[in-house]
Design a protein around this motif. Structure first.
Motif, PDB file in Angstrom:
ATOM      1  N   TYR A 328     106.505  29.041  31.066  1.00  0.00           N
ATOM      2  CA  TYR A 328     105.992  29.354  29.721  1.00  0.00           C
ATOM      3  C   TYR A 328     104.652  28.646  29.521  1.00  0.00           C
ATOM      4  O   TYR A 328     104.554  27.597  28.890  1.00  0.00           O
ATOM      5  N   LYS A 329     103.623  29.246  30.134  1.00  0.00           N
ATOM      6  CA  LYS A 329     102.270  28.698  30.011  1.00  0.00           C
ATOM      7  C   LYS A 329     101.279  29.744  30.494  1.00  0.00           C
ATOM      8  O   LYS A 329     101.641  30.742  31.132  1.00  0.00           O
ATOM      9  N   LEU A 330     100.035  29.481  30.204  1.00  0.00           N
ATOM     10  CA  LEU A 330      98.948  30.333  30.680  1.00  0.00           C
ATOM     11  C   LEU A 330      98.659  29.949  32.125  1.00  0.00           C
ATOM     12  O   LEU A 330      98.403  28.775  32.418  1.00  0.00           O
ATOM     13  N   ARG A 331      98.722  30.911  33.025  1.00  0.00           N
ATOM     14  CA  ARG A 331      98.470  30.593  34.421  1.00  0.00           C
ATOM     15  C   ARG A 331      97.009  30.235  34.633  1.00  0.00           C
ATOM     16  O   ARG A 331      96.098  30.969  34.264  1.00  0.00           O
ATOM     17  N   THR A 332      96.793  29.063  35.233  1.00  0.00           N
ATOM     18  CA  THR A 332      95.440  28.603  35.542  1.00  0.00           C
ATOM     19  C   THR A 332      95.423  28.058  36.963  1.00  0.00           C
ATOM     20  O   THR A 332      96.454  27.769  37.559  1.00  0.00           O
ATOM     21  N   ALA A 333      94.217  27.873  37.497  1.00  0.00           N
ATOM     22  CA  ALA A 333      94.081  27.352  38.853  1.00  0.00           C
ATOM     23  C   ALA A 333      94.651  25.942  38.967  1.00  0.00           C
ATOM     24  O   ALA A 333      95.186  25.552  40.006  1.00  0.00           O
ATOM     25  N   GLN A 334      94.549  25.161  37.883  1.00  0.00           N
ATOM     26  CA  GLN A 334      95.017  23.778  37.923  1.00  0.00           C
ATOM     27  C   GLN A 334      96.528  23.689  38.106  1.00  0.00           C
ATOM     28  O   GLN A 334      97.035  22.705  38.636  1.00  0.00           O
ATOM     29  N   GLY A 362      98.178  35.246  31.560  1.00  0.00           N
ATOM     30  CA  GLY A 362      97.172  34.874  32.541  1.00  0.00           C
ATOM     31  C   GLY A 362      96.981  35.914  33.626  1.00  0.00           C
ATOM     32  O   GLY A 362      97.713  36.901  33.699  1.00  0.00           O
ATOM     33  N   PRO A 363      95.988  35.716  34.503  1.00  0.00           N
ATOM     34  CA  PRO A 363      95.722  36.664  35.591  1.00  0.00           C
ATOM     35  C   PRO A 363      96.826  36.634  36.636  1.00  0.00           C
ATOM     36  O   PRO A 363      97.580  35.666  36.735  1.00  0.00           O
ATOM     37  N   GLU A 364      96.888  37.691  37.439  1.00  0.00           N
ATOM     38  CA  GLU A 364      97.941  37.818  38.438  1.00  0.00           C
ATOM     39  C   GLU A 364      97.350  37.803  39.848  1.00  0.00           C
ATOM     40  O   GLU A 364      96.183  38.116  40.063  1.00  0.00           O
ATOM     41  N   ARG A 365      98.201  37.453  40.807  1.00  0.00           N
ATOM     42  CA  ARG A 365      97.809  37.525  42.219  1.00  0.00           C
ATOM     43  C   ARG A 365      99.061  37.436  43.088  1.00  0.00           C
ATOM     44  O   ARG A 365     100.140  37.071  42.607  1.00  0.00           O
ATOM     45  N   SER A 383      98.588  39.589  29.105  1.00  0.00           N
ATOM     46  CA  SER A 383      97.238  39.208  29.505  1.00  0.00           C
ATOM     47  C   SER A 383      96.774  38.000  28.711  1.00  0.00           C
ATOM     48  O   SER A 383      96.178  37.066  29.225  1.00  0.00           O
ATOM     49  N   GLU A 384      97.058  38.025  27.413  1.00  0.00           N
ATOM     50  CA  GLU A 384      96.749  36.911  26.519  1.00  0.00           C
ATOM     51  C   GLU A 384      98.018  36.533  25.776  1.00  0.00           C
ATOM     52  O   GLU A 384      98.887  37.367  25.528  1.00  0.00           O
TER      53      GLU A 384
END
Length: 413
Positions: A328-334, A362-365, A383-384
């Motif tokens: 439960y968070k915004l996906r980030t690189a960190q 967040g973005p997906e990969r 997305s947001e």
């Protein structure tokens, strides 16, 4: 005229500065709500308050904090419905704003009271309670040794052990414990308090030993509720237990100066998101032959020394598995590396080739792991964080389709 307490409004992970609290309120906030809000002293005899991943209302002797979710009310409401299996909310939401929903548990109490009244109308479950008593005539099973001891003292009574019908069974004890907790609440609708008091009179045991038989702490109450199996004899209690579980998990009472209780109501959004995804995917995937197993224990070490608990294991009839963990968070690189290492541990323990890290936004990969057959997919429900309920539903439908395709050996996108 009574002065109104200052109301501090904030959102999840938000920060407000310049909050002034009494020593008593600061102690209560740190001791009882340190997992919900953090406090940092700043110049000017004030505090900087930061919210974590909780929403709700915290009342203190001299302040009230209202923590609002970033999500639309329809989304939070839908998560509650699925997480706690409260189907009635899908058709009749009793609140219209986020502040109303997280600011006061009165709507929750009303639903619980309604279920208790329904149980009283249809008939409370009864059982038998053992009694041992000296009687003028034999009843039940005669206790010979105890009776002879009395007769030797010229007390010519029969010591008997017998069973009597009673409604003071585990199911009703738990409902009574919930009503006792709710009766001290302050409700805008005066009928709520009156209904609770009337129900207490109906549930009160004739034996007069209610308090001694009740669990004391919230943890004990939830544990007792979890240990009670649902069978065909008590399945009609299920909805009342659902409301009671939510009430005990989300409410807390702080005692302020003069012994005045202050009731608060907080929801752990991490836990809510996890429970929602587990129940929703389990229900949606079952018709496709895919079973969901939530919060099952597994071991990474060969000797069972490293315990792991993935949020959800998805398995089809052939035994193929996909491991899913919610974030439960915004996906980030960190945040990527720790999450990926955690998923790798889960997949290794389960010998699974596919793992899904499902983020709130967040973005997906997707990444195929070197020298293995394993692929980790990092998907997001939105997305947001503030996406509409309709966008959330559309994205979840897409995720369900992706999972089905994975089990059908189709390429994930």
């Amino acid at each position: 005229m009574v002065n109104e307490k200052p109301l501090y409004k904030m959102k999840e992970y938000g920060t407000i500065n310049g909050v002034r609290l009494s020593v008593k309120s600061a102690e209560i906030l740190q001791r009882e709500f340190g997992h919900v809000l953090s406090l940092r002293a700043i110049p000017g005899n004030a505090w900087e308050i930061t919210a974590f991943s909780y929403v709700g209302r915290i009342e203190l002797p001299d302040a009230v904090f209202l923590i609002l979710p970033k999500l639309p009310i329809e989304t939070v409401w839908d998560w509650l419905v699925w997480a706690y299996d409260i189907s009635s909310l899908r058709f009749y939401p009793p609140v219209t704003t986020l502040a109303e929903m997280v600011g006061d548990p009165e709507w929750l109490v009303k639903f619980f009271v309604k279920e208790c009244r329904s149980l009283c109308r249809t008939g409370l479950r009864t059982g038998y309670q053992a009694h041992t008593e000296a009687l003028e005539e034999v009843r039940g099973q005669l206790q010979t040794t105890a009776t002879l001891r009395r007769w030797m003292k010229q007390e010519y009574r029969f010591v008997c052990e017998y069973d009597e019908p009673t409604h003071w069974v585990r199911e009703n004890r738990l409902l009574y414990a919930g009503l006792r907790d709710m009766v001290s609440g302050r409700y805008k609708d005066a009928r709520v308090g009156r209904d609770i008091r009337n129900l207490l009179a109906l549930f009160e045991p004739q034996e007069g030993k209610a308090a001694a038989a009740l669990p004391v702490s919230v943890r004990d109450k939830l544990a007792e509720l979890a240990r009670l199996p649902l069978t065909r004899l008590n399945r009609h209690y299920a909805r009342a237990f659902t409301w009671l579980r939510l009430y005990w998990r989300a409410t807390s009472v702080s005692i302020g100066e003069g012994g005045v209780p202050y009731e608060s109501f907080v929801l752990d959004m991490n836990e809510l998101f996890e429970s929602y995804i587990a129940r929703r995917l389990t229900e949606e995937l079952r018709p496709h032959g895919i079973a969901g197993h939530a919060q099952t224990r597994h071991w990474l070490g060969e000797t069972g020394g490293i315990r792991i608990v993935p949020d959800l294991i998805l398995k089809d009839r052939s035994g193929r598995e996909v491991v899913l963990d919610t974030k439960y968070k915004l996906r980030t690189a960190q945040s990527e590396n720790p999450d990926v290492f955690q998923m790798l541990a889960y997949m290794t323990a389960r010998r699974a080739s596919a793992g899904i890290l499902l983020y709130a936004a967040g973005p997906e990969r997707a990444d195929k792991i070197k020298h293995t057959d394993k692929t980790i997919y990092r998907w997001s429900l939105q997305s947001e964080v503030s996406d509409s309920y309709e966008a959330h539903e559309k994205k979840l439908t897409c995720i369900i389709s992706r999972i089905i395709h994975q089990f059908q050996k189709e390429q994930l996108s």
